[in-house]
Each structure stands twice: as C-alpha cells, then as structure tokens.
Design a protein around this motif. Structure first.
Motif, PDB file in Angstrom:
ATOM      1  N   UNK A  89       0.842  -1.199   0.000  1.00  0.00           N
ATOM      2  CA  UNK A  89       0.000   0.000   0.000  1.00  0.00           C
ATOM      3  C   UNK A  89       0.872   1.243   0.000  1.00  0.00           C
ATOM      4  N   UNK A  90       0.315   2.304  -0.562  1.00  0.00           N
ATOM      5  CA  UNK A  90       0.964   3.617  -0.556  1.00  0.00           C
ATOM      6  C   UNK A  90      -0.084   4.637  -0.137  1.00  0.00           C
ATOM      7  N   UNK A  91       0.290   5.533   0.757  1.00  0.00           N
ATOM      8  CA  UNK A  91      -0.641   6.556   1.219  1.00  0.00           C
ATOM      9  C   UNK A  91       0.153   7.802   1.590  1.00  0.00           C
ATOM     10  N   UNK A 147       8.312  -8.254   4.100  1.00  0.00           N
ATOM     11  CA  UNK A 147       9.550  -8.949   3.768  1.00  0.00           C
ATOM     12  C   UNK A 147       9.286 -10.440   3.636  1.00  0.00           C
ATOM     13  N   UNK A 148      10.345 -11.239   3.536  1.00  0.00           N
ATOM     14  CA  UNK A 148      10.190 -12.680   3.305  1.00  0.00           C
ATOM     15  C   UNK A 148       9.479 -13.374   4.454  1.00  0.00           C
ATOM     16  N   UNK A 149       9.552 -12.840   5.645  1.00  0.00           N
ATOM     17  CA  UNK A 149       8.883 -13.451   6.798  1.00  0.00           C
ATOM     18  C   UNK A 149       7.428 -13.013   6.929  1.00  0.00           C
ATOM     19  N   UNK A 194       5.332  -6.820   8.351  1.00  0.00           N
ATOM     20  CA  UNK A 194       4.954  -5.582   7.685  1.00  0.00           C
ATOM     21  C   UNK A 194       5.826  -4.435   8.178  1.00  0.00           C
ATOM     22  N   UNK A 195       6.396  -3.711   7.227  1.00  0.00           N
ATOM     23  CA  UNK A 195       7.265  -2.580   7.551  1.00  0.00           C
ATOM     24  C   UNK A 195       6.781  -1.363   6.781  1.00  0.00           C
TER      25      UNK A 195
END
Length: 454
Positions: A116-118, A141-143, A146-147
């Motif tokens: 997402x982008x906001x 990421x691979x795990x 959420x970042x």
C-alpha cells in the motif's frame, strides 16, 4: 516538482525491473536518493521468469542512457548494439551489474513487496495539508512482517507481469478456471527446459493470439519434434489470423515479423490443431487432465487436454494505490492524458508519441505510474518508452521543469501491434522489457521478407 517540503527523504521506486532501475540511475545522477522495492529475491525477477525468450529489439533499445553512463564509469562494456539478447542475458549482462553498483546497491530492497501507498497520517478523503505530507509505503519482507518507509515522491514501475489476464473472452475467469490452476500456466513457460517435464507427451491447449502465445506454440512444436506424443491445440479468441504474419516489410524490428511468418507456416503445414475464433465456456476435471468446453464460432467444442497455457496478456495491480488520488482511463486503465496516445485501436508499439511527466502526472502530487504499468491494459509498451518516461519524471521531481517537458523518443516502426478493428490480446511487452521472441530455429524462415533480426 513535488510540493512537499520533505526533500531529505528518498524517492521511492516500486519495482527493480529495467524501468525501475533506470529511474534509480536517473535519481542518482541528479543527486537524489532512490529507495527501490523489489518483490522478488533478485532484481528483474519478472524478466528472469521469461529469461529463455529472446527479445525483438537489439541492445541499443534495451539500455537506459543514465544507466549506461553509470555502468561505463565503473568499467562496464556495452554489448554489441545490434545483437538481440534473451531476457536472461539482459539481466546477467546489464541489470544485475547495474544493481550491483555502489551508487545503487545500498538503496535496493529485495523480497520487499509493497502492499500500500498513502500519505503519512492522511487517508484518501483528507485534503488539508495533503501535498505537504510525505508518502508512506507499507511493505512485507520474506517473513511476512509488515514494515513501512517514508518518501518524498513515488514512482510505481511495478509492471503487470504478475497479473495475468484470465482465459475468458469477457475478461473474467471461465467457470472452473480457478479450480484448475494446478494444470494452467499463465504467460511464457519454459516448455523446452525448465518446465519440460510438465508439458512433454501431453496435449497442451494454448490460448491467445499475440506474441507470447506464438512463442509458446512454436516452442511446443519444437518439443513435439523431440517427443511426438506431445499434441498442440491453439485457440485464438478472435478471428485474427491475419495479425500472425507480423509487420513484414513494414516492421523495422524484423524478428517480430519473422515470428508471425513462422506461426503462419506451422498452421499451413497442419502441425497443430487451430481453433478460431474460440470462446471457452467452462473447464472441468477429466482424469489427470481437463475437459475444456467452448465454442468455435457457432459450434460446440469439447477438448480434453493435459495442460493449458493462457497467454492473453496482463493487467496492472491497482490494489496498492487504493489510498492515493489516482486517475485512470476507464478503458485502458492508463493515466487519462496518456490513454489516447497509446490506445491500441489507434497506435502500434512504434507509433506512440513521446511523453513524460506531464502525461503521467496524477492528482496526487509527487506520485507517478511509469513503465508497463502506465500503459494499463494497452499492449503497445516498449522498454525504451519507459526509459524516457522516468527520465522526464525524475527531472520534474528534481525541479528541472524544462528537462521534464523536453521529451524525445525514436521507436522502430511496426505494423504488428496495431489493433485494426479489434484490440490485440497480448502485450508487445509482457514484462517491462521489449517484445519477446523465441530464438531462431528451423521453424523460422531462413530468409524472412523482413530481413535479418535487428
């Protein structure tokens, strides 16, 4: 130029394919910091997926000018400009070395899928202070963790390759298509090497009438030459056999015309079962394979196959842009100012006029869609077009309005991407790259009317 005051933040680039890396190169040249997100485990993951395919355009159209300057400053040598590379060669000889440069490598995040982008602290409905707020990008990421990251501007070059069009002639999956996904491949499978075992000795139905479909059909016929138990059926969803012949003498990328001639030759020799025009009605399990029920004209067709290849193009993923103020043409799904310039009913790959930041600008200040994704569902994108797009966009982000306005682009003329009375089914560029074509074989005429590949 963006109107926010967060000039210390990086410019986010979504996608580390050819156009995304070109954007990063232009940002570096202008002294701006890129932050590149690549969903795959390596740069140009989508190109690698069809790395076995040879593109139509030679190296001179496949290398961005800013990227070339950065590479040559580090001792890189440009491949022969008139030679025609495979997708794998483009990655190995150009994109991977570019991404490894010290100016770029620290700014590329792999296995980083933007979801997402906001605007930071603002939803889509909030107007006050909007242009002064930085962008916030959420990514996993691979795990699956959420970042998020902040950016002063965002250039979405995530392409369309991971969003294949379904099999249905109405743009929807046919009943049973989702349930049969284990036996359906979308796009450009490597049927001769990497995925040979899944296709050899089976009856394969290929759906689609564009270059991707032609490539798959010709490769399957090569597979059949080695394994005669392999059967090939080819379903063209519209009565468009005339388009298979390519641009012929009018095509300045002759390999593109030769591909159509090779397909035409295979049809004339009866080496495959041709269904045209074909519309699938449903797919049902049939033992270890599938029963495809459809219509060829007015007649019902019932075809039992071992696998299906759906090569009907792709479409942009717009979900990650839901909280941004984005305008798209209702038909093409491209920025409104760009849509009439790339309408496949009017333009071919080589007749799209030069365009840049002005045509790609969105109501969300500082946000741009570029590359194959900017063309939405139009099948006329060429990689060189994407390079000029991001050159212009980066100039605008950097505050150089004059350079942003001065767009220049020379493309090879072609007659094969014109829609005529109908819209083509597949993209000239299934990834953010030039049109793919299989390497020359005995199936390709030795002296096609359009000359040697250039």
């Amino acid at each position: 130029m963006t109107t926010n005051s967060f000039t210390h933040l990086p410019v986010a680039v979504i996608g580390a394919g050819p156009v995304g890396l070109a954007a990063a190169a232009h940002l570096v040249e202008r002294g701006l910091v890129p932050l590149v997100f690549e969903a795959g485990p390596a740069v140009a993951d989508a190109v690698t997926a069809w790395g076995h395919v040879r593109v139509f355009s030679p190296w001179r159209y496949n290398v961005d000018a800013a990227a070339r300057r950065l590479l040559e400053a580090a001792g890189w040598t440009m491949p022969p400009e008139d030679s025609v590379p495979t997708g794998a060669e483009i990655v190995q000889r150009y994109l991977a070395p570019l991404a490894a440069l010290p100016d770029l490598a620290p700014h590329i995040k792999l296995d980083a899928r933007v979801i997402s982008v906001s605007r930071a602290g603002l939803d889509k409905m909030t107007s006050g202070g909007r242009d002064a707020a930085p962008f916030v990008l959420r990514w996993t990421d691979t795990d699956g963790a959420e970042r998020q990251a902040l950016a002063r501007a965002v250039i979405d070059t995530s392409g369309t390759y991971g969003q294949p069009n379904p099999m249905g002639i109405d743009g929807l999956p046919v009943p049973g298509e989702r349930q049969a996904r284990d036996l359906i491949t979308y796009g450009l499978p490597d049927v001769l090497v990497r995925e040979r075992e899944a296709f050899a000795g089976r009856h394969v139905l290929v759906v689609g009438s564009g270059h991707s479909a032609i490539n798959v059909v010709l490769d399957l016929l090569r597979l059949r030459a080695a394994d005669p138990a392999t059967q090939v059926s080819w379903a063209l969803r519209r009565d468009s056999i005339r388009r298979l012949r390519g641009g012929g003498l009018n095509d300045q990328l002759p390999a593109r015309g030769a591909l159509g001639l090779a397909a035409d030759e295979a049809i004339a020799q009866g080496r495959l079962n041709l269904l045209v025009p074909f519309a699938a009605d449903r797919i049902e399990p049939a033992g270890a394979g599938l029963l495809v029920v459809g219509r060829q004209g007015e007649d019902e067709v019932r075809l039992t196959v071992g696998r299906i290849v759906v090569a009907t193009g792709s479409r942009p993923n717009l979900d990650l842009l839901r909280e941004l103020r984005v305008e798209l043409d209702p038909m093409v799904e491209a920025p409104p100012a760009l849509a009439p310039l790339i309408d496949p009913n009017l333009h071919s790959c080589g007749t799209v006029p030069p365009h840049g930041a002005a045509e790609l600008r969105q109501p969300e200040a500082g946000f741009y869609i570029a590359g194959a994704k900017s063309y939405g569902r139009a099948p006329t994108f060429l990689m060189a077009t994407g390079y000029e797009q991001v050159r212009s966009i980066v100039a605008e982000v950097a505050g150089d309005a004059e350079a942003a306005r001065e767009v220049h682009l020379v493309l090879p003329e072609t007659g094969v991407c014109s829609a005529g009375p109908e819209v083509p089914e597949t993209s000239c560029c299934p990834a953010p790259i030039a049109v793919p074509v299989a390497a020359p074989t005995a199936l390709t005429p030795k002296k096609p009317c359009c000359g040697t590949a250039a």
